[in-house]
Design an enzyme around this catalytic site. Structure first.
Site, PDB file in Angstrom:
ATOM      1  N   GLY A 124       4.151  12.017  -7.229  1.00 53.15           N
ATOM      2  CA  GLY A 124       5.069  11.525  -6.207  1.00 53.15           C
ATOM      3  C   GLY A 124       4.454  10.411  -5.386  1.00 53.15           C
ATOM      4  N   ASN A 125       5.033  10.141  -4.229  1.00 50.16           N
ATOM      5  CA  ASN A 125       4.493   9.120  -3.325  1.00 50.16           C
ATOM      6  C   ASN A 125       4.729   9.547  -1.885  1.00 50.16           C
ATOM      7  OD1 ASN A 125       7.172   7.966  -2.447  1.00 50.16           O
ATOM      8  ND2 ASN A 125       7.289   7.487  -4.642  1.00 50.16           N
ATOM      9  N   TYR A 126       4.313   8.688  -0.941  1.00 50.98           N
ATOM     10  CA  TYR A 126       4.315   9.059   0.475  1.00 50.98           C
ATOM     11  C   TYR A 126       5.613   8.736   1.210  1.00 50.98           C
ATOM     12  CZ  TYR A 126      -0.759   9.476  -0.124  1.00 50.98           C
ATOM     13  OH  TYR A 126      -2.013   9.840  -0.540  1.00 50.98           O
ATOM     14  N   SER A 127       6.636   8.293   0.528  1.00 49.06           N
ATOM     15  CA  SER A 127       7.864   7.890   1.211  1.00 49.06           C
ATOM     16  C   SER A 127       8.470   9.049   2.008  1.00 49.06           C
ATOM     17  CB  SER A 127       8.889   7.379   0.204  1.00 49.06           C
ATOM     18  OG  SER A 127      10.100   7.063   0.838  1.00 49.06           O
ATOM     19  N   ALA A 157      11.729   4.911  -2.932  1.00 44.98           N
ATOM     20  CA  ALA A 157      10.473   4.627  -3.628  1.00 44.98           C
ATOM     21  C   ALA A 157      10.489   5.422  -4.929  1.00 44.98           C
ATOM     22  CB  ALA A 157       9.283   5.024  -2.761  1.00 44.98           C
TER      23      ALA A 157
END
Length: 402
Positions: free
Chosen positions: A207-210, A278
């Site tokens: 995943g990512n930090y969005s 994102a």
């Protein structure tokens, strides 16, 4: 927009009456002129001196202010105001409003009001849930009044969190939304927001930090301007604010493929789409159906491409539709954004950079540049709700609103 608006604030005998001070402060800060009308019971909870100091106006409570025949005209107040807000509003006052029991200055002002009326109920849950109260609320709605209630979680009864007065900042936001320029009325806007998660096994993901904050701010700004909004939201993003949660059609997804499916389905009916999410470019080729245990010192994960949502929508875009993209870059920002603008067939692209400290992921602030084929406009660092205004101002300037 509340600047220059004349607001009659009705205050009744509730323990929440002290919150009226915060409502006044919010309204005055937004540029509104506030005149307080308070019931006799309301004065038992907060003093007129306090309220008068905040509004710079004498508080109206009785029909006659002195013994010399000077009287307060509820008819004049009804003609003066751009809106009437009753907060807090007790069950007793609700009943009087619903049945025309004009036994105090507040109710006579309400019955003479020519402007829209907003009501923020305040009482305990049992009183709120009583059929009589619900009947009175329904009757007030049928009269065209706007009821401002908390949009909290729910018990089996469906009423948890109900009854208590909505928070002052949300009440002010509700009124601000009502008076906001409706430049997107009749338009349908799709917005993607937040991250996507690509499963490795039942407990792990890529995943990512969005946080979804920017996309949610955009959705709420579009609603303020009258648009019909569909929000395709990735996982682990916050709930919508009170005033917009019932106005936005939210589709919750987890993976890029799920977001792709939702976006492709919604976009043909939209006048504009803003792709703020994102989205993961790759996903694991194989997803384990059980938790992967540690075996050896390394583990290889083979990744395959996810669908390119922006490119597909760009190819689908018909004449008259607008497509807005986002580019989060770490280097060669403008070059990369220009390339993405052309490749994805965006009308304009919002560029932000991780090199701008205190912006982007998880932050409440952002700093953007808007790039189109006609040029570039840079903006300073500001809260994301104000960044959303800048972006939607640009959207409104395009042919969608001609």
């Amino acid at each position: 927009m509340l600047k220059g608006k004349k607001i009659v604030l009705g205050i009744t005998g509730s323990i929440a009456a002290y919150k009226a001070c915060y409502i006044i402060r919010g309204l005055v800060k937004a540029g509104a002129e506030v005149q307080v009308v308070i019931t006799p019971a309301g004065k038992e909870f907060i003093t007129p001196i306090t309220l008068s100091a905040l509004t710079q106006k004498p508080v109206v409570s009785e029909f006659f202010s002195q013994r010399d025949g000077t009287w307060n005209s509820h008819v004049s107040l009804g003609l003066w105001a751009d809106a009437m807000l009753i907060a807090p509003c007790t069950a007793s006052t609700l009943g009087k409003m619903a049945n025309g029991v004009a036994d105090n200055m507040l109710i006579t002002t309400y019955l003479s009001m020519k402007a829209p009326v907003f009501v923020a109920p305040a009482m305990d849950l049992d009183m709120y849930a009583h059929p009589t109260t619900q009947q009175n609320l329904d009757r007030l709605r049928s009269f065209g009044n706007h009821i401002i209630e908390p949009q909290s979680g729910f018990l089996a009864s469906g009423l948890e969190g109900k009854g208590r007065m909505e928070e002052p900042e949300n009440i002010v936001a509700f009124l601000d939304n009502f008076f906001e320029s409706k430049s997107l009325t009749g338009k349908k806007v799709m917005i993607t927001a937040g991250p996507t998660y690509e499963k490795i096994d039942p407990v792990r993901f890529i995943g990512n930090y969005s946080s979804g904050k920017m996309g949610f701010a955009l959705a709420e700004e579009c609603v303020r301007r009258g648009a019909e909004v569909t929000l395709v939201a990735g996982p682990n993003v916050p709930p919508l604010s009170t005033f917009s949660s019932h106005l936005i059609h939210r589709i919750d997804v987890e993976s890029a493929r799920e977001m792709h499916h939702a976006a492709v389905e919604v976009f043909p009916q939209a006048d504009a789409a803003i792709l703020c999410a994102a989205v993961a470019d790759f996903r694991p080729e194989c997803v384990a159906d059980q938790k992967i245990k540690r075996v050896g010192q390394t583990m290889d994960i083979h990744l395959v491409p996810n669908p390119d949502i922006a490119a597909e929508l760009g190819s689908m875009k018909r004449k008259g539709q607008l497509l807005v993209g986002f580019a989060l870059e770490t280097n060669d920002e403008e070059t990369n954004a220009q390339y993405k603008l052309e490749k994805k067939n965006f009308d304009f692209i919002v560029l932000n950079s991780l090199r701008n400290e205190g912006t982007c992921f998880k932050s409440d602030d952002n700093q953007i540049s808007i790039i189109s084929r006609d040029g570039r406009k840079d903006y300073g660092k500001k809260p994301k709700n104000l960044v959303a205004k800048d972006i939607i101002d640009t959207l409104v300037q395009w042919t969608i609103c001609d």
